[in-house]
Design an enzyme around this catalytic site. Sequence first.
Site, mmCIF file in Angstrom:
data_model
loop_
_atom_site.group_PDB
_atom_site.id
_atom_site.type_symbol
_atom_site.label_atom_id
_atom_site.label_comp_id
_atom_site.label_asym_id
_atom_site.label_seq_id
_atom_site.Cartn_x
_atom_site.Cartn_y
_atom_site.Cartn_z
ATOM 1 N N PRO A 10 0.795 -1.231 0.000
ATOM 2 C CA PRO A 10 0.000 0.000 0.000
ATOM 3 C C PRO A 10 0.828 1.282 0.000
ATOM 4 O O PRO A 10 1.859 1.363 0.657
ATOM 5 C CB PRO A 10 -0.822 -0.104 1.294
ATOM 6 C CG PRO A 10 -0.068 -1.053 2.153
ATOM 7 C CD PRO A 10 0.579 -2.035 1.213
ATOM 8 N N ASN A 11 0.318 2.220 -0.769
ATOM 9 C CA ASN A 11 0.860 3.590 -0.867
ATOM 10 C C ASN A 11 2.162 3.701 -1.644
ATOM 11 O O ASN A 11 2.644 4.810 -1.881
ATOM 12 C CB ASN A 11 1.014 4.222 0.530
ATOM 13 C CG ASN A 11 -0.300 4.245 1.285
ATOM 14 O OD1 ASN A 11 -1.282 4.768 0.769
ATOM 15 N ND2 ASN A 11 -0.351 3.646 2.458
ATOM 16 N N ARG A 18 5.081 11.001 -2.470
ATOM 17 C CA ARG A 18 4.743 10.665 -1.083
ATOM 18 C C ARG A 18 5.947 10.920 -0.166
ATOM 19 O O ARG A 18 6.991 10.273 -0.325
ATOM 20 C CB ARG A 18 4.379 9.175 -1.033
ATOM 21 C CG ARG A 18 4.187 8.646 0.345
ATOM 22 C CD ARG A 18 4.163 7.123 0.374
ATOM 23 N NE ARG A 18 3.921 6.676 1.729
ATOM 24 C CZ ARG A 18 4.122 5.451 2.171
ATOM 25 N NH1 ARG A 18 4.545 4.512 1.351
ATOM 26 N NH2 ARG A 18 3.880 5.145 3.414
ATOM 27 N N TYR A 23 11.072 9.035 1.556
ATOM 28 C CA TYR A 23 11.150 7.978 0.541
ATOM 29 C C TYR A 23 11.868 8.389 -0.745
ATOM 30 O O TYR A 23 12.027 7.569 -1.644
ATOM 31 C CB TYR A 23 9.740 7.480 0.208
ATOM 32 C CG TYR A 23 9.034 6.884 1.415
ATOM 33 C CD1 TYR A 23 9.541 5.745 2.036
ATOM 34 C CD2 TYR A 23 7.893 7.473 1.954
ATOM 35 C CE1 TYR A 23 8.918 5.200 3.152
ATOM 36 C CE2 TYR A 23 7.260 6.939 3.064
ATOM 37 C CZ TYR A 23 7.774 5.804 3.665
ATOM 38 O OH TYR A 23 7.170 5.267 4.766
ATOM 39 N N ASN A 74 8.059 -5.540 -0.609
ATOM 40 C CA ASN A 74 7.908 -4.339 0.222
ATOM 41 C C ASN A 74 6.431 -4.260 0.561
ATOM 42 O O ASN A 74 5.614 -3.798 -0.237
ATOM 43 C CB ASN A 74 8.373 -3.077 -0.514
ATOM 44 C CG ASN A 74 8.320 -1.858 0.407
ATOM 45 O OD1 ASN A 74 7.736 -1.907 1.493
ATOM 46 N ND2 ASN A 74 8.923 -0.764 -0.027
ATOM 47 N N ALA A 77 2.995 -0.656 5.033
ATOM 48 C CA ALA A 77 2.500 -0.697 6.417
ATOM 49 C C ALA A 77 1.964 -2.073 6.816
ATOM 50 O O ALA A 77 1.935 -2.401 8.015
ATOM 51 C CB ALA A 77 1.418 0.362 6.603
ATOM 52 N N GLU A 98 12.349 -9.376 2.627
ATOM 53 C CA GLU A 98 11.607 -8.198 3.085
ATOM 54 C C GLU A 98 12.420 -6.957 2.743
ATOM 55 O O GLU A 98 13.625 -6.897 2.996
ATOM 56 C CB GLU A 98 11.397 -8.275 4.603
ATOM 57 C CG GLU A 98 10.763 -7.017 5.159
ATOM 58 C CD GLU A 98 10.537 -7.077 6.679
ATOM 59 O OE1 GLU A 98 10.592 -8.184 7.257
ATOM 60 O OE2 GLU A 98 10.313 -6.005 7.269
ATOM 61 N N HIS A 100 12.493 -2.541 2.584
ATOM 62 C CA HIS A 100 11.952 -1.201 2.847
ATOM 63 C C HIS A 100 12.912 -0.166 2.293
ATOM 64 O O HIS A 100 14.140 -0.325 2.421
ATOM 65 C CB HIS A 100 11.765 -0.968 4.346
ATOM 66 C CG HIS A 100 10.874 -1.980 4.975
ATOM 67 N ND1 HIS A 100 9.513 -1.980 4.807
ATOM 68 C CD2 HIS A 100 11.169 -3.076 5.723
ATOM 69 C CE1 HIS A 100 9.000 -3.016 5.442
ATOM 70 N NE2 HIS A 100 9.968 -3.703 5.999
ATOM 71 N N ARG A 107 13.031 4.754 12.676
ATOM 72 C CA ARG A 107 11.790 5.542 12.625
ATOM 73 C C ARG A 107 10.913 5.241 13.860
ATOM 74 O O ARG A 107 11.400 4.765 14.873
ATOM 75 C CB ARG A 107 11.079 5.254 11.303
ATOM 76 C CG ARG A 107 11.938 5.657 10.089
ATOM 77 C CD ARG A 107 11.218 5.424 8.783
ATOM 78 N NE ARG A 107 10.015 6.244 8.672
ATOM 79 C CZ ARG A 107 9.061 6.034 7.750
ATOM 80 N NH1 ARG A 107 9.186 5.045 6.878
ATOM 81 N NH2 ARG A 107 8.008 6.813 7.703
HETATM 82 C C1 DQA Z 1 8.084 1.216 3.929
HETATM 83 C C2 DQA Z 1 8.162 1.403 5.453
HETATM 84 C C3 DQA Z 1 6.812 1.177 6.097
HETATM 85 O O1 DQA Z 1 6.902 1.379 7.491
HETATM 86 C C4 DQA Z 1 5.793 2.150 5.542
HETATM 87 O O2 DQA Z 1 4.515 1.893 6.093
HETATM 88 C C5 DQA Z 1 5.744 2.132 4.055
HETATM 89 C C6 DQA Z 1 7.010 2.093 3.321
HETATM 90 C C7 DQA Z 1 9.422 1.550 3.236
HETATM 91 O O3 DQA Z 1 9.599 1.144 2.093
HETATM 92 O O4 DQA Z 1 10.268 2.245 3.821
HETATM 93 O O5 DQA Z 1 4.693 2.234 3.449
HETATM 94 O O6 DQA Z 1 7.787 -0.139 3.659
#
Ligand code: DQA
Length: 147
Positions: A10-11, A18, A23, A74, A77, A98, A100, A107
């Site tokens: 998501p997102n 964003r 990011y 990735n 959240a 995994e 990020h 964070r």
């Molecule tokens: C993320 C880190 C997550 O905590 C966050 O909710 C994201 C992006 C990252 O790529 O740094 O949506 O996965």
Amino acid sequence: MRSILILNGPNLNLLGTRQPEVYGTTTLSDIEEMCRTYAQAIGVNVAFDQSNHEGDLVDALHAARGTHHGVVLNAGAYTHTSLALMDAISSIALPVIELHLSNVHAREEFRHNSFIAPVALGLICGFGARGYTLAMDALISHLEATE
Ligand code: DQA
């Protein structure tokens, strides 16, 4: 030919605009392009996908069985909340890395917990968009060492 699924949650479709201070300004299409170019250079097949919906991500993990040799995930959240993704990874018997963009451990505390980490092959975080090709390398090295 080895095949990798790169799956985004998501997102992440909003990357580029964003929270650029967290990011960066690279878009998800830029990252896809980077991964495709890199995949071609190292001779692997890559599929790239994104969904804002938890169940779609579960479906994509299930569909990776028999299609791909490993997954770079990735989960955004959902990393910090999703038992369903954890169970899906445990169910598919494929190596999952995994990933990020940000260093989640530097964070907020709620980002320090991951439901993915206990069932992942390993974790890459904090290297921005470059993390995707690092994860591809890590996955390919693992596949070469275990096949
Ligand atoms: C993320 C880190 C997550 O905590 C966050 O909710 C994201 C992006 C990252 O790529 O740094 O949506 O996965």
